[in-house]
Design a protein around this motif. Sequence first.
Motif, PDB file in Angstrom:
ATOM      1  N   THR A   1     -10.871 -54.156 -40.808  1.00  0.00           N
ATOM      2  CA  THR A   1     -10.617 -55.691 -40.418  1.00  0.00           C
ATOM      3  C   THR A   1      -9.085 -55.745 -39.929  1.00  0.00           C
ATOM      4  O   THR A   1      -8.724 -56.303 -39.044  1.00  0.00           O
ATOM      5  CB  THR A   1     -10.983 -56.637 -41.525  1.00  0.00           C
ATOM      6  OG1 THR A   1     -12.552 -56.480 -41.666  1.00  0.00           O
ATOM      7  CG2 THR A   1     -10.683 -57.903 -41.327  1.00  0.00           C
ATOM      8  N   PHE A   2      -8.334 -55.164 -40.791  1.00  0.00           N
ATOM      9  CA  PHE A   2      -7.019 -55.353 -40.685  1.00  0.00           C
ATOM     10  C   PHE A   2      -6.545 -54.664 -39.469  1.00  0.00           C
ATOM     11  O   PHE A   2      -5.840 -55.077 -38.403  1.00  0.00           O
ATOM     12  CB  PHE A   2      -6.283 -54.748 -41.737  1.00  0.00           C
ATOM     13  CG  PHE A   2      -4.518 -54.859 -41.755  1.00  0.00           C
ATOM     14  CD1 PHE A   2      -4.037 -55.739 -41.852  1.00  0.00           C
ATOM     15  CD2 PHE A   2      -4.154 -53.601 -41.203  1.00  0.00           C
ATOM     16  CE1 PHE A   2      -2.519 -55.799 -41.803  1.00  0.00           C
ATOM     17  CE2 PHE A   2      -2.660 -53.544 -41.155  1.00  0.00           C
ATOM     18  CZ  PHE A   2      -1.856 -54.610 -41.376  1.00  0.00           C
ATOM     19  N   LEU A   3      -6.778 -53.326 -39.287  1.00  0.00           N
ATOM     20  CA  LEU A   3      -6.764 -52.744 -38.053  1.00  0.00           C
ATOM     21  C   LEU A   3      -7.100 -53.340 -36.685  1.00  0.00           C
ATOM     22  O   LEU A   3      -6.527 -53.331 -35.722  1.00  0.00           O
ATOM     23  CB  LEU A   3      -7.431 -51.140 -38.045  1.00  0.00           C
ATOM     24  CG  LEU A   3      -6.794 -50.154 -39.122  1.00  0.00           C
ATOM     25  CD1 LEU A   3      -7.330 -49.012 -39.283  1.00  0.00           C
ATOM     26  CD2 LEU A   3      -5.374 -49.887 -39.151  1.00  0.00           C
ATOM     27  N   THR A   4      -8.360 -53.915 -36.970  1.00  0.00           N
ATOM     28  CA  THR A   4      -8.741 -54.644 -35.565  1.00  0.00           C
ATOM     29  C   THR A   4      -7.761 -55.893 -35.515  1.00  0.00           C
ATOM     30  O   THR A   4      -7.434 -56.221 -34.158  1.00  0.00           O
ATOM     31  CB  THR A   4     -10.343 -55.106 -35.719  1.00  0.00           C
ATOM     32  OG1 THR A   4     -10.960 -53.950 -35.886  1.00  0.00           O
ATOM     33  CG2 THR A   4     -10.651 -55.600 -34.766  1.00  0.00           C
ATOM     34  N   ALA A   5      -7.832 -56.627 -36.293  1.00  0.00           N
ATOM     35  CA  ALA A   5      -6.825 -57.971 -36.288  1.00  0.00           C
ATOM     36  C   ALA A   5      -5.644 -57.721 -35.752  1.00  0.00           C
ATOM     37  O   ALA A   5      -5.058 -58.543 -35.136  1.00  0.00           O
ATOM     38  CB  ALA A   5      -6.886 -58.622 -37.620  1.00  0.00           C
ATOM     39  N   THR A   6      -4.858 -56.769 -36.027  1.00  0.00           N
ATOM     40  CA  THR A   6      -3.586 -56.408 -35.620  1.00  0.00           C
ATOM     41  C   THR A   6      -3.461 -55.521 -34.274  1.00  0.00           C
ATOM     42  O   THR A   6      -2.252 -55.407 -33.727  1.00  0.00           O
ATOM     43  CB  THR A   6      -2.974 -55.657 -36.787  1.00  0.00           C
ATOM     44  OG1 THR A   6      -3.596 -54.422 -37.074  1.00  0.00           O
ATOM     45  CG2 THR A   6      -2.928 -56.439 -38.032  1.00  0.00           C
TER      46      THR A   6
END
Length: 94
Positions: free
Chosen positions: A71-76
């Motif tokens: 999720t973090f990798l996608t959101a950023t």
Amino acid sequence: MGLDPEGVVVLRRLVRHVGDAGAAVLLATQDLAFAESVCDRLFLLHDGRLVAEGSPAHLRERYRASSIEETFLTATGIGRRIDDLERRLDAFSR
């Protein structure tokens, strides 16, 4: 996080205990899997900016991710850079 396995278990139980007693716990960590295991709500920060917030389940669903790390990798946008790097490494190794 830098804790040994015993420390992780103790901290996880402590955070849950305090939260179950009705207190809010502010936990700052880069260990997203740990945060996901103890937090009801996550605030994902990148370069000092809020990029996403919500329950772990809501965030995984919103970003169609199997984990909070993903999720973090996608959101950023970091995930796209990692994918690009992997493609370049694959091309290089051929």
